[in-house]
Design a protein around this motif. Sequence first.
Motif, PDB file in Angstrom:
ATOM      1  N   ALA A 183       0.916  -1.252  -0.184  1.00  0.00           N
ATOM      2  CA  ALA A 183       0.058   0.024  -0.037  1.00  0.00           C
ATOM      3  C   ALA A 183       0.873   1.279   0.050  1.00  0.00           C
ATOM      4  N   GLY A 184       1.938   1.195   0.704  1.00  0.00           N
ATOM      5  CA  GLY A 184       2.800   2.121   0.666  1.00  0.00           C
ATOM      6  C   GLY A 184       3.469   2.737  -0.576  1.00  0.00           C
ATOM      7  N   GLU A 185       3.938   1.478  -1.256  1.00  0.00           N
ATOM      8  CA  GLU A 185       4.439   1.659  -2.599  1.00  0.00           C
ATOM      9  C   GLU A 185       3.634   2.335  -3.485  1.00  0.00           C
ATOM     10  N   ARG A 186       2.306   1.864  -3.531  1.00  0.00           N
ATOM     11  CA  ARG A 186       1.286   2.514  -4.474  1.00  0.00           C
ATOM     12  C   ARG A 186       0.971   3.887  -4.117  1.00  0.00           C
ATOM     13  N   ALA A 187       1.112   4.131  -2.817  1.00  0.00           N
ATOM     14  CA  ALA A 187       0.825   5.728  -2.424  1.00  0.00           C
ATOM     15  C   ALA A 187       1.914   6.503  -2.664  1.00  0.00           C
ATOM     16  N   GLY A 188       3.145   6.046  -2.936  1.00  0.00           N
ATOM     17  CA  GLY A 188       4.395   6.962  -3.093  1.00  0.00           C
ATOM     18  C   GLY A 188       5.163   7.465  -1.487  1.00  0.00           C
ATOM     19  N   VAL A 189       4.752   6.363  -0.627  1.00  0.00           N
ATOM     20  CA  VAL A 189       5.147   6.739   0.839  1.00  0.00           C
ATOM     21  C   VAL A 189       6.815   6.568   0.615  1.00  0.00           C
ATOM     22  N   ARG A 190       7.436   7.492   1.334  1.00  0.00           N
ATOM     23  CA  ARG A 190       8.875   7.652   1.156  1.00  0.00           C
ATOM     24  C   ARG A 190       9.674   7.146   2.273  1.00  0.00           C
ATOM     25  N   HIS A 191       8.942   6.789   3.333  1.00  0.00           N
ATOM     26  CA  HIS A 191       9.814   6.329   4.721  1.00  0.00           C
ATOM     27  C   HIS A 191       8.612   5.363   5.483  1.00  0.00           C
ATOM     28  N   GLN A 192       9.155   4.115   5.713  1.00  0.00           N
ATOM     29  CA  GLN A 192       8.532   3.249   6.491  1.00  0.00           C
ATOM     30  C   GLN A 192       9.148   3.070   7.845  1.00  0.00           C
ATOM     31  N   VAL A 193       8.556   3.169   9.133  1.00  0.00           N
ATOM     32  CA  VAL A 193       8.934   3.017  10.357  1.00  0.00           C
ATOM     33  C   VAL A 193       8.553   1.776  11.025  1.00  0.00           C
ATOM     34  N   VAL A 194       8.988   1.075  11.655  1.00  0.00           N
ATOM     35  CA  VAL A 194       8.600  -0.092  12.472  1.00  0.00           C
ATOM     36  C   VAL A 194       9.302  -0.094  13.776  1.00  0.00           C
ATOM     37  N   LEU A 195       8.359  -0.353  14.957  1.00  0.00           N
ATOM     38  CA  LEU A 195       8.777  -0.316  16.434  1.00  0.00           C
ATOM     39  C   LEU A 195       8.986  -1.920  16.499  1.00  0.00           C
TER      40      LEU A 195
END
Length: 247
Positions: free
Chosen positions: A81-93
């Motif tokens: 979903a992030g790739e489709r939306a063009g998200v530039r940063h994924q953060v995980v705890l």
Amino acid sequence: MKLTVVGGTGLIGSQVVRILTGAGHEAVPAAPSTGVDLLTGEGLDQAVKGADTVVNLANSPTFDEASLDFFRTSMTNLLAAGERAGVRHQVVLSIVGVDQVPQLDYYRAKTLQEELLRQGPTPYSIVRATQFFEFMDATMSWTSDENTVRLPATRIQPIAAADVAAAVAEVATGAPLGGIREIAGPEVFPLDELGRITLAAGHDERPVVTDPTAGLFAVVEGDVLIAGPDAHLAPTRYRDWLAAKSR
């Protein structure tokens, strides 16, 4: 900056949303209560639409082997979903020492989540935290009865949830780390000692029996749950947190 906070209504997520909003960012909580299902993908595209950064704080409903499927599916769906939306940063705890305790299903599941993130299409950051102060009561409840609390002497370096939220918000609004940042509390305790401190603060007179076979952390060997030398140490001390909690 627009950030989607997955798990944004939980213990850490709600505080992250509040910190980000207070700093002038647009922080959108995503959770089942807001119509987002990480396992089916329902509502996910809309939740991440227009987001610069996605902060993944979602947690498995169980700590057993089923957690592997939860983190595999949820991370895969979120990255897509992030790739489709063009998200530039994924953060995980994640958790300090998570890849050093393969005996625990939940830790193996979180390790898988980290690996999927690393292999994904988006620049990323992993924040590994030590155990939260807020979970101490639950940890004791697993191996206690009305007369006795049994805990191993496993060494931990607990941290306040508020300090975790602050660290996650800082990483989320910065450049992707492309790696791991460890965060931990300022003090190290054997778990049985931490239990005695907790009970005393609550005027609970039950003794803590040191039992190397008791509870979830009994399988942990050595200092794998202690943060490394480059960790960012949070300011809140456990006894101060207990005192503030009781006021």
